[in-house]
Write a protein that holds these residues in place. Structure first.
Motif, PDB file in Angstrom:
ATOM      1  N   MET A   1       0.835  -1.200   0.000  1.00 38.93           N
ATOM      2  CA  MET A   1       0.000   0.000   0.000  1.00 38.93           C
ATOM      3  C   MET A   1       0.870   1.250   0.000  1.00 38.93           C
ATOM      4  N   SER A   2       0.463   2.247  -0.773  1.00 35.59           N
ATOM      5  CA  SER A   2       1.206   3.500  -0.831  1.00 35.59           C
ATOM      6  C   SER A   2       0.999   4.300   0.451  1.00 35.59           C
ATOM      7  N   ARG A   3       2.047   4.958   0.894  1.00 37.30           N
ATOM      8  CA  ARG A   3       1.903   5.876   2.017  1.00 37.30           C
ATOM      9  C   ARG A   3       1.182   7.145   1.546  1.00 37.30           C
ATOM     10  N   LEU A   4       1.611   7.664   0.378  1.00 30.52           N
ATOM     11  CA  LEU A   4       0.997   8.860  -0.212  1.00 30.52           C
ATOM     12  C   LEU A   4       0.646   8.567  -1.661  1.00 30.52           C
ATOM     13  N   ARG A   5      -0.590   8.886  -2.021  1.00 33.02           N
ATOM     14  CA  ARG A   5      -1.001   8.723  -3.425  1.00 33.02           C
ATOM     15  C   ARG A   5      -1.704   9.998  -3.885  1.00 33.02           C
ATOM     16  N   LEU A   6      -1.201  10.566  -4.967  1.00 29.29           N
ATOM     17  CA  LEU A   6      -1.819  11.720  -5.611  1.00 29.29           C
ATOM     18  C   LEU A   6      -2.433  11.250  -6.916  1.00 29.29           C
ATOM     19  N   THR A   7      -3.702  11.558  -7.121  1.00 31.77           N
ATOM     20  CA  THR A   7      -4.406  11.084  -8.306  1.00 31.77           C
ATOM     21  C   THR A   7      -5.008  12.259  -9.062  1.00 31.77           C
ATOM     22  N   GLY A   8      -4.509  12.482 -10.269  1.00 28.92           N
ATOM     23  CA  GLY A   8      -5.072  13.511 -11.151  1.00 28.92           C
ATOM     24  C   GLY A   8      -5.081  14.909 -10.567  1.00 28.92           C
ATOM     25  N   ILE A   9      -4.003  15.273  -9.853  1.00 24.62           N
ATOM     26  CA  ILE A   9      -3.958  16.586  -9.208  1.00 24.62           C
ATOM     27  C   ILE A   9      -3.771  17.700 -10.242  1.00 24.62           C
ATOM     28  N   SER A  10      -4.702  18.644 -10.248  1.00 25.08           N
ATOM     29  CA  SER A  10      -4.605  19.839 -11.093  1.00 25.08           C
ATOM     30  C   SER A  10      -4.851  21.058 -10.220  1.00 25.08           C
ATOM     31  N   LYS A  11      -4.199  22.158 -10.577  1.00 22.45           N
ATOM     32  CA  LYS A  11      -4.381  23.395  -9.836  1.00 22.45           C
ATOM     33  C   LYS A  11      -4.272  24.573 -10.786  1.00 22.45           C
ATOM     34  N   SER A  12      -5.296  25.418 -10.751  1.00 28.26           N
ATOM     35  CA  SER A  12      -5.271  26.618 -11.579  1.00 28.26           C
ATOM     36  C   SER A  12      -5.459  27.839 -10.692  1.00 28.26           C
ATOM     37  N   PHE A  13      -4.800  28.921 -11.082  1.00 25.75           N
ATOM     38  CA  PHE A  13      -4.956  30.212 -10.431  1.00 25.75           C
ATOM     39  C   PHE A  13      -5.502  31.159 -11.487  1.00 25.75           C
ATOM     40  N   GLY A  14      -6.817  31.262 -11.565  1.00 26.44           N
ATOM     41  CA  GLY A  14      -7.425  32.034 -12.638  1.00 26.44           C
ATOM     42  C   GLY A  14      -7.123  31.371 -13.978  1.00 26.44           C
ATOM     43  N   ALA A  15      -6.506  32.140 -14.872  1.00 30.56           N
ATOM     44  CA  ALA A  15      -6.186  31.604 -16.203  1.00 30.56           C
ATOM     45  C   ALA A  15      -4.875  30.825 -16.231  1.00 30.56           C
ATOM     46  N   ILE A  16      -4.142  30.832 -15.104  1.00 28.17           N
ATOM     47  CA  ILE A  16      -2.848  30.148 -15.057  1.00 28.17           C
ATOM     48  C   ILE A  16      -3.033  28.714 -14.572  1.00 28.17           C
ATOM     49  N   GLN A  17      -2.597  27.773 -15.384  1.00 30.56           N
ATOM     50  CA  GLN A  17      -2.673  26.359 -15.019  1.00 30.56           C
ATOM     51  C   GLN A  17      -1.323  25.944 -14.431  1.00 30.56           C
ATOM     52  N   ALA A  18      -1.267  25.839 -13.107  1.00 37.29           N
ATOM     53  CA  ALA A  18      -0.002  25.524 -12.437  1.00 37.29           C
ATOM     54  C   ALA A  18       0.312  24.042 -12.470  1.00 37.29           C
ATOM     55  N   LEU A  19      -0.715  23.192 -12.372  1.00 35.58           N
ATOM     56  CA  LEU A  19      -0.539  21.738 -12.402  1.00 35.58           C
ATOM     57  C   LEU A  19      -1.642  21.124 -13.260  1.00 35.58           C
ATOM     58  N   SER A  20      -1.276  20.073 -14.010  1.00 34.26           N
ATOM     59  CA  SER A  20      -2.244  19.415 -14.879  1.00 34.26           C
ATOM     60  C   SER A  20      -2.165  17.900 -14.715  1.00 34.26           C
ATOM     61  N   ASP A  21      -3.164  17.320 -14.051  1.00 33.76           N
ATOM     62  CA  ASP A  21      -3.354  15.878 -13.999  1.00 33.76           C
ATOM     63  C   ASP A  21      -2.102  15.123 -13.530  1.00 33.76           C
ATOM     64  N   VAL A  22      -1.580  15.511 -12.368  1.00 35.59           N
ATOM     65  CA  VAL A  22      -0.373  14.880 -11.826  1.00 35.59           C
ATOM     66  C   VAL A  22      -0.757  13.728 -10.900  1.00 35.59           C
ATOM     67  N   SER A  23      -0.224  12.553 -11.170  1.00 33.64           N
ATOM     68  CA  SER A  23      -0.463  11.372 -10.336  1.00 33.64           C
ATOM     69  C   SER A  23       0.873  10.790  -9.903  1.00 33.64           C
ATOM     70  N   LEU A  24       1.016  10.580  -8.595  1.00 30.69           N
ATOM     71  CA  LEU A  24       2.258  10.065  -8.023  1.00 30.69           C
ATOM     72  C   LEU A  24       1.952   9.165  -6.834  1.00 30.69           C
ATOM     73  N   GLU A  25       2.867   8.235  -6.561  1.00 29.74           N
ATOM     74  CA  GLU A  25       2.763   7.416  -5.370  1.00 29.74           C
ATOM     75  C   GLU A  25       4.106   7.385  -4.653  1.00 29.74           C
ATOM     76  N   VAL A  26       4.059   7.379  -3.323  1.00 31.21           N
ATOM     77  CA  VAL A  26       5.263   7.274  -2.506  1.00 31.21           C
ATOM     78  C   VAL A  26       5.024   6.178  -1.483  1.00 31.21           C
ATOM     79  N   ALA A  27       5.930   5.200  -1.425  1.00 34.74           N
ATOM     80  CA  ALA A  27       5.791   4.069  -0.507  1.00 34.74           C
ATOM     81  C   ALA A  27       6.338   4.424   0.875  1.00 34.74           C
ATOM     82  N   PRO A  28       5.960   3.683   1.897  1.00 33.44           N
ATOM     83  CA  PRO A  28       6.535   3.924   3.234  1.00 33.44           C
ATOM     84  C   PRO A  28       8.055   3.798   3.203  1.00 33.44           C
ATOM     85  N   GLY A  29       8.747   4.775   3.758  1.00 30.70           N
ATOM     86  CA  GLY A  29      10.205   4.742   3.806  1.00 30.70           C
ATOM     87  C   GLY A  29      10.896   5.090   2.505  1.00 30.70           C
TER      88      GLY A  29
END
Length: 246
Positions: A1-29
């Motif tokens: 099992m992943s300790r941290l899982r990011l699924t489809g993370i996107s972030k926009s600040f108005g018209a600025i797209q800072a992140l687009s569909d970022v998915s990552l996993e980090v295991a314990p340790g």
């Protein structure tokens, strides 16, 4: 099992797209190296994990449970700690006082409450021993080397029983010997089963301690692979765009 899982993370600040569909996993340790040029989205991603920003889209899960952070305190309750580049230490205080800053234990004497310095010194010494650091609880921070300062900041994360530590450029602007000390501290965290996300521009440091490397470019994840399957040359190409994806 992943300790941290990011699924489809996107972030926009108005018209600025800072992140687009970022998915990552980090295991314990696991130590994950997060790399990218200025403006690639690294800081935004870390601030989302730390609870400073809410994602526009996507989800975060810790140990398999979906979480929703409205503020940094929410992330801290889930075991997420951040060691910022400036370390947020008070130079005029001792190492022990910085480790316990905002969480000082108190004892009652004749109806009055006093800071319990003996407990702070004892527990800080235990944490520095775990990290195999020569830092002493009574040392003043303003007299410390860069490596010792990092030890204080990292000991603070151990005090809170962190599951995930986000480190922002911990080896920037310190000497070669101190860099070695900080990399050893990162190994100590990993040995404790704590997951580390390391943001760094220093390629040798990333390949020295990270088992996995992720590269962001213009807010998109262009690579996520084992460090042993990559190279500094490939990562440089990914960061600059000379290599599209890997």
């Amino acid at each position: 099992m992943s300790r941290l899982r990011l699924t489809g993370i996107s972030k926009s600040f108005g018209a600025i797209q800072a992140l687009s569909d970022v998915s990552l996993e980090v295991a314990p340790g696991e130590v994950l190296g997060l790399m990218g040029d200025n403006g690639a989205g690294k800081s935004t991603l870390v601030k989302i994990v730390a609870g400073n920003f809410r994602p526009t889209h996507g989800s975060i899960s810790i140990d398999g449970d979906t979480v929703d952070f409205h503020k940094p305190r929410d992330a801290q309750r889930q075991g997420i700690e951040v060691v910022y580049q400036d370390l947020a230490l008070c130079d005029n205080l001792s190492a022990a006082s910085n480790v316990f800053l905002g969480r000082e234990p108190r004892r009652r004497v004749a109806g009055f409450r006093f800071l319990d310095y003996s407990t702070m010194h004892r527990r800080s010494a235990e944490l520095f021993a775990i990290l195999k650091s020569e830092t002493r609880p009574r040392d003043l921070v303003r007299r410390m080397s860069g490596g010792q300062r990092q030890a204080v900041a990292i000991a603070r994360t151990l005090l809170s029983n962190a599951k995930i530590v986000l480190m922002d450029e911990p080896t920037a602007a310190i000497s070669v010997r101190q860099v070695s000390e900080v990399l050893d501290l990162i190994h100590r965290l990993s040995d404790q089963g704590i997951s580390v996300v390391l943001i760094s521009h220093r390629m040798p440091d990333v390949f020295a301690v990270c088992s996995h490397i992720a590269v962001l470019r213009r807010g998109e994840l262009v690579a996520s692979k084992l460090a042993k399957d990559s190279s500094p040359e490939e990562v440089t190409g990914l960061i600059t765009g000379a290599i599209e994806t890997a």
